[in-house]
Design a protein around this motif. Structure first.
Motif, PDB file in Angstrom:
ATOM      1  N   ALA A  44       0.451  -1.114  -0.064  1.00  0.00           N
ATOM      2  CA  ALA A  44       0.183  -0.020  -0.156  1.00  0.00           C
ATOM      3  C   ALA A  44       0.830   1.105   0.311  1.00  0.00           C
ATOM      4  CB  ALA A  44      -0.414  -0.208   0.656  1.00  0.00           C
ATOM      5  N   TYR A  45       2.010   1.375   0.918  1.00  0.00           N
ATOM      6  CA  TYR A  45       3.002   2.253   0.733  1.00  0.00           C
ATOM      7  C   TYR A  45       3.604   2.865  -0.006  1.00  0.00           C
ATOM      8  CZ  TYR A  45       1.556   2.704   5.642  1.00  0.00           C
ATOM      9  OH  TYR A  45       0.746   3.246   6.928  1.00  0.00           O
ATOM     10  N   SER A  46       3.700   1.508  -0.819  1.00  0.00           N
ATOM     11  CA  SER A  46       4.703   1.540  -2.637  1.00  0.00           C
ATOM     12  C   SER A  46       4.042   1.889  -3.382  1.00  0.00           C
ATOM     13  CB  SER A  46       4.683   0.080  -2.783  1.00  0.00           C
ATOM     14  OG  SER A  46       5.624   0.059  -1.733  1.00  0.00           O
ATOM     15  N   ALA A  47       2.481   1.509  -3.375  1.00  0.00           N
ATOM     16  CA  ALA A  47       2.329   2.913  -4.024  1.00  0.00           C
ATOM     17  C   ALA A  47       1.493   4.441  -3.967  1.00  0.00           C
ATOM     18  CB  ALA A  47      -0.088   1.826  -3.921  1.00  0.00           C
ATOM     19  N   ALA A  48       1.144   4.261  -2.239  1.00  0.00           N
ATOM     20  CA  ALA A  48       1.764   5.479  -2.052  1.00  0.00           C
ATOM     21  C   ALA A  48       3.034   6.920  -2.704  1.00  0.00           C
ATOM     22  CB  ALA A  48       0.705   5.831  -1.001  1.00  0.00           C
ATOM     23  N   ILE A  49       3.758   5.879  -2.297  1.00  0.00           N
ATOM     24  CA  ILE A  49       4.888   6.594  -2.752  1.00  0.00           C
ATOM     25  C   ILE A  49       5.151   6.622  -4.122  1.00  0.00           C
ATOM     26  CG2 ILE A  49       7.243   5.395  -3.539  1.00  0.00           C
ATOM     27  CD1 ILE A  49       7.423   4.681   0.139  1.00  0.00           C
ATOM     28  N   THR A  50       4.380   5.669  -5.240  1.00  0.00           N
ATOM     29  CA  THR A  50       4.049   6.260  -6.316  1.00  0.00           C
ATOM     30  C   THR A  50       3.400   6.832  -7.010  1.00  0.00           C
ATOM     31  OG1 THR A  50       4.754   3.679  -7.280  1.00  0.00           O
ATOM     32  CG2 THR A  50       3.972   4.616  -8.662  1.00  0.00           C
ATOM     33  N   LEU A  51       2.290   7.625  -6.018  1.00  0.00           N
ATOM     34  CA  LEU A  51       1.449   8.516  -6.409  1.00  0.00           C
ATOM     35  C   LEU A  51       1.779   9.917  -6.130  1.00  0.00           C
ATOM     36  CD1 LEU A  51      -1.725   7.267  -5.511  1.00  0.00           C
ATOM     37  CD2 LEU A  51      -0.996   6.650  -7.653  1.00  0.00           C
ATOM     38  N   GLU A  52       3.310  10.295  -4.815  1.00  0.00           N
ATOM     39  CA  GLU A  52       3.340  10.460  -4.067  1.00  0.00           C
ATOM     40  C   GLU A  52       4.774  11.453  -5.270  1.00  0.00           C
ATOM     41  OE1 GLU A  52       1.950  12.436  -1.793  1.00  0.00           O
ATOM     42  OE2 GLU A  52       3.276  13.453  -1.451  1.00  0.00           O
ATOM     43  N   ARG A  53       5.764  10.663  -5.929  1.00  0.00           N
ATOM     44  CA  ARG A  53       6.762   9.842  -6.804  1.00  0.00           C
ATOM     45  C   ARG A  53       6.701  11.602  -7.881  1.00  0.00           C
ATOM     46  NH1 ARG A  53       8.424   5.062  -8.746  1.00  0.00           N
ATOM     47  NH2 ARG A  53       9.987   5.078  -6.440  1.00  0.00           N
ATOM     48  N   ARG A  54       5.254  11.112  -8.491  1.00  0.00           N
ATOM     49  CA  ARG A  54       4.670  11.482  -9.624  1.00  0.00           C
ATOM     50  C   ARG A  54       4.270  13.013  -9.714  1.00  0.00           C
ATOM     51  NH1 ARG A  54       8.554  11.056 -13.667  1.00  0.00           N
ATOM     52  NH2 ARG A  54       8.683   8.519 -13.686  1.00  0.00           N
ATOM     53  N   SER A  55       3.487  13.209  -8.231  1.00  0.00           N
ATOM     54  CA  SER A  55       2.511  14.239  -8.173  1.00  0.00           C
ATOM     55  C   SER A  55       0.910  14.157  -8.778  1.00  0.00           C
ATOM     56  CB  SER A  55       3.283  15.172  -8.371  1.00  0.00           C
ATOM     57  OG  SER A  55       3.781  15.939  -7.913  1.00  0.00           O
ATOM     58  N   ILE A  56       1.007  12.625  -8.860  1.00  0.00           N
ATOM     59  CA  ILE A  56      -0.156  11.923  -9.355  1.00  0.00           C
ATOM     60  C   ILE A  56      -1.374  12.451  -7.805  1.00  0.00           C
ATOM     61  CG2 ILE A  56      -1.703   9.593 -10.200  1.00  0.00           C
ATOM     62  CD1 ILE A  56       0.826   8.741 -11.066  1.00  0.00           C
ATOM     63  N   CYS A  57      -3.201  12.670  -8.779  1.00  0.00           N
ATOM     64  CA  CYS A  57      -3.572  13.345  -7.858  1.00  0.00           C
ATOM     65  C   CYS A  57      -4.555  11.678  -7.251  1.00  0.00           C
ATOM     66  CB  CYS A  57      -4.748  13.729  -8.066  1.00  0.00           C
ATOM     67  SG  CYS A  57      -4.469  15.775  -8.600  1.00  0.00           S
ATOM     68  N   GLY A  58      -4.581  11.394  -6.302  1.00  0.00           N
ATOM     69  CA  GLY A  58      -5.411  10.283  -6.536  1.00  0.00           C
ATOM     70  C   GLY A  58      -4.749   9.326  -4.226  1.00  0.00           C
ATOM     71  N   GLN A  59      -5.916   8.382  -3.816  1.00  0.00           N
ATOM     72  CA  GLN A  59      -5.578   7.877  -2.631  1.00  0.00           C
ATOM     73  C   GLN A  59      -5.138   6.559  -3.129  1.00  0.00           C
ATOM     74  OE1 GLN A  59      -8.412  10.030  -3.605  1.00  0.00           O
ATOM     75  NE2 GLN A  59      -8.741   8.407  -4.631  1.00  0.00           N
ATOM     76  N   VAL A  60      -4.679   5.719  -1.551  1.00  0.00           N
ATOM     77  CA  VAL A  60      -4.547   4.377  -1.667  1.00  0.00           C
ATOM     78  C   VAL A  60      -5.668   3.713  -0.827  1.00  0.00           C
ATOM     79  CG1 VAL A  60      -3.426   2.607  -0.982  1.00  0.00           C
ATOM     80  CG2 VAL A  60      -2.263   4.744  -2.545  1.00  0.00           C
ATOM     81  N   LEU A  61      -6.917   2.810  -0.672  1.00  0.00           N
ATOM     82  CA  LEU A  61      -7.509   2.034  -0.435  1.00  0.00           C
ATOM     83  C   LEU A  61      -6.651   0.776   0.466  1.00  0.00           C
ATOM     84  CD1 LEU A  61      -9.844   1.510   1.683  1.00  0.00           C
ATOM     85  CD2 LEU A  61     -11.240   0.879  -1.477  1.00  0.00           C
ATOM     86  N   ALA A  62      -6.517   0.668   0.955  1.00  0.00           N
ATOM     87  CA  ALA A  62      -5.542  -1.124   1.619  1.00  0.00           C
ATOM     88  C   ALA A  62      -6.137  -1.118   3.026  1.00  0.00           C
ATOM     89  CB  ALA A  62      -4.683  -0.280   2.749  1.00  0.00           C
ATOM     90  N   THR A  63      -6.680  -2.806   2.182  1.00  0.00           N
ATOM     91  CA  THR A  63      -7.314  -3.203   2.746  1.00  0.00           C
ATOM     92  C   THR A  63      -7.018  -5.130   2.826  1.00  0.00           C
ATOM     93  OG1 THR A  63      -9.020  -4.654   1.652  1.00  0.00           O
ATOM     94  CG2 THR A  63      -9.583  -2.290   1.890  1.00  0.00           C
ATOM     95  N   ASP A  64      -7.337  -5.884   4.411  1.00  0.00           N
ATOM     96  CA  ASP A  64      -6.728  -6.700   4.454  1.00  0.00           C
ATOM     97  C   ASP A  64      -8.095  -7.862   5.821  1.00  0.00           C
ATOM     98  OD1 ASP A  64      -3.825  -8.576   4.168  1.00  0.00           O
ATOM     99  OD2 ASP A  64      -4.871  -9.648   5.523  1.00  0.00           O
ATOM    100  N   VAL A  65      -7.860  -9.092   5.163  1.00  0.00           N
ATOM    101  CA  VAL A  65      -8.534 -10.066   6.412  1.00  0.00           C
ATOM    102  C   VAL A  65      -8.937 -10.158   7.335  1.00  0.00           C
ATOM    103  CG1 VAL A  65      -8.270 -11.908   5.423  1.00  0.00           C
ATOM    104  CG2 VAL A  65     -10.258 -12.186   6.605  1.00  0.00           C
ATOM    105  N   ASP A  66      -7.049 -10.023   7.724  1.00  0.00           N
ATOM    106  CA  ASP A  66      -6.425 -10.127   8.324  1.00  0.00           C
ATOM    107  C   ASP A  66      -5.830  -8.877   9.550  1.00  0.00           C
ATOM    108  OD1 ASP A  66      -3.326 -11.902  10.179  1.00  0.00           O
ATOM    109  OD2 ASP A  66      -4.494  -9.858  10.807  1.00  0.00           O
ATOM    110  N   ARG A  67      -6.844  -8.122  11.102  1.00  0.00           N
ATOM    111  CA  ARG A  67      -7.249  -7.110  11.478  1.00  0.00           C
ATOM    112  C   ARG A  67      -5.643  -6.740  12.021  1.00  0.00           C
ATOM    113  NH1 ARG A  67     -12.002  -5.108  13.548  1.00  0.00           N
ATOM    114  NH2 ARG A  67     -13.773  -6.215  12.083  1.00  0.00           N
ATOM    115  N   ALA A  68      -4.880  -7.998  12.588  1.00  0.00           N
ATOM    116  CA  ALA A  68      -3.173  -7.495  13.149  1.00  0.00           C
ATOM    117  C   ALA A  68      -2.087  -6.900  12.135  1.00  0.00           C
ATOM    118  CB  ALA A  68      -2.816  -8.927  13.461  1.00  0.00           C
TER     119      ALA A  68
END
Ligand SMILES: C[S@@+](CC[C@H](N)C(=O)[O-])C[C@H]1O[C@@H](n2cnc3c(N)ncnc32)[C@H](O)[C@@H]1O
Length: 218
Positions: A44-68
């Protein structure tokens, strides 16, 4: 956080990240990347860094079944040694390490910067059970193989409905899709990336099939 170990990496399969960047770069509208089995947050943070690095407007929704896993991911705090290893193995750029991470109170760790963290929201989601969120890129990498055929069928139909027309589904190297993409998806095979994955079911990238051909039972 540091006790939890799952198999994941920063920028896992770097060439796929380059293609994700190409998919999203230059878009005028806000993009959403969904990391549907985000594990401890690296993807998820790799995706966010990809957006940030290229100043792409957008967000990352990060989900998982495992709460821990999600708790670890939310903290955004990673062992310096593990991050240095990612740099040594060529997945994380040294420049990115200093730009997108900051010192933690414990010098053995670094934290993802607020600018990167603010791009990501976390939630619980069980693939094949819960609805798929609308997105431009769905990352279901290294989880697809663990889903039952029924869950794959439901997830593929959900992804087909949730992806924008230009959207893409990204899978991991060992994630076999049914060759017909469960009726709603078709393989994308960029030259050079998947040449050694000759069979369609090994493809790492899928897109909505047009027109949509429902799979059996959908
Ligand atoms: C090997 S990790 C993959 C992490 C990341 N996607 C990557 O490729 O590096 C697998 C993750 O899938 C999650 N997972 C397993 N079954 C799931 C399901 N039905 N729905 C959502 N997540 C699931 C696990 O909790 C784990 O965090």
């Amino acid at each position: 956080m540091s006790g939890r170990r799952i198999v994941t990496e920063w920028f896992r399969v770097p060439s796929v990240w380059a293609l994700l960047e190409v998919q999203l770069f230059g878009r005028a509208d806000d993009v959403t990347v969904w990391s549907g089995a985000c594990g401890t947050g690296e993807e998820a943070y790799s995706a966010a860094i990809t957006l940030e690095r290229r100043s792409i407007c957008g967000q990352v929704l990060a989900t998982d079944v495992d709460r821990a896993n999600l708790d670890v991911a939310r903290a955004g705090r990673y062992e310096l040694k593990a991050l240095e290893n990612e740099v040594n193995e060529g997945r994380l750029w040294a420049d990115d390490l200093w730009r997108y991470f900051e010192p933690d109170t414990d010098s053995r760790f670094l934290r993802v910067t607020p600018a990167v963290r603010e791009r990501v929201t976390f939630d619980v989601l069980d693939l094949g059970v819960d609805p798929v969120p609308a997105c431009d890129a769905a990352l279901l990498r290294n989880v697809w193989r663990h889903l039952s055929p029924g869950a794959q069928r439901r997830a593929a139909a959900g992804v087909r409905a949730a992806l924008t027309d230009e959207g893409r589904l990204y899978l991991g190297g060992g994630d076999l899709m049914r060759p017909d993409g469960w009726g709603g998806l078709e393989s994308v095979a960029p030259a050079g990336l998947v040449e050694h994955f000759a069979e369609a079911e090994h493809s790492l990238i899928w897109r909505p099939r047009t027109p949509h051909r429902p799979s059996a039972g959908e």
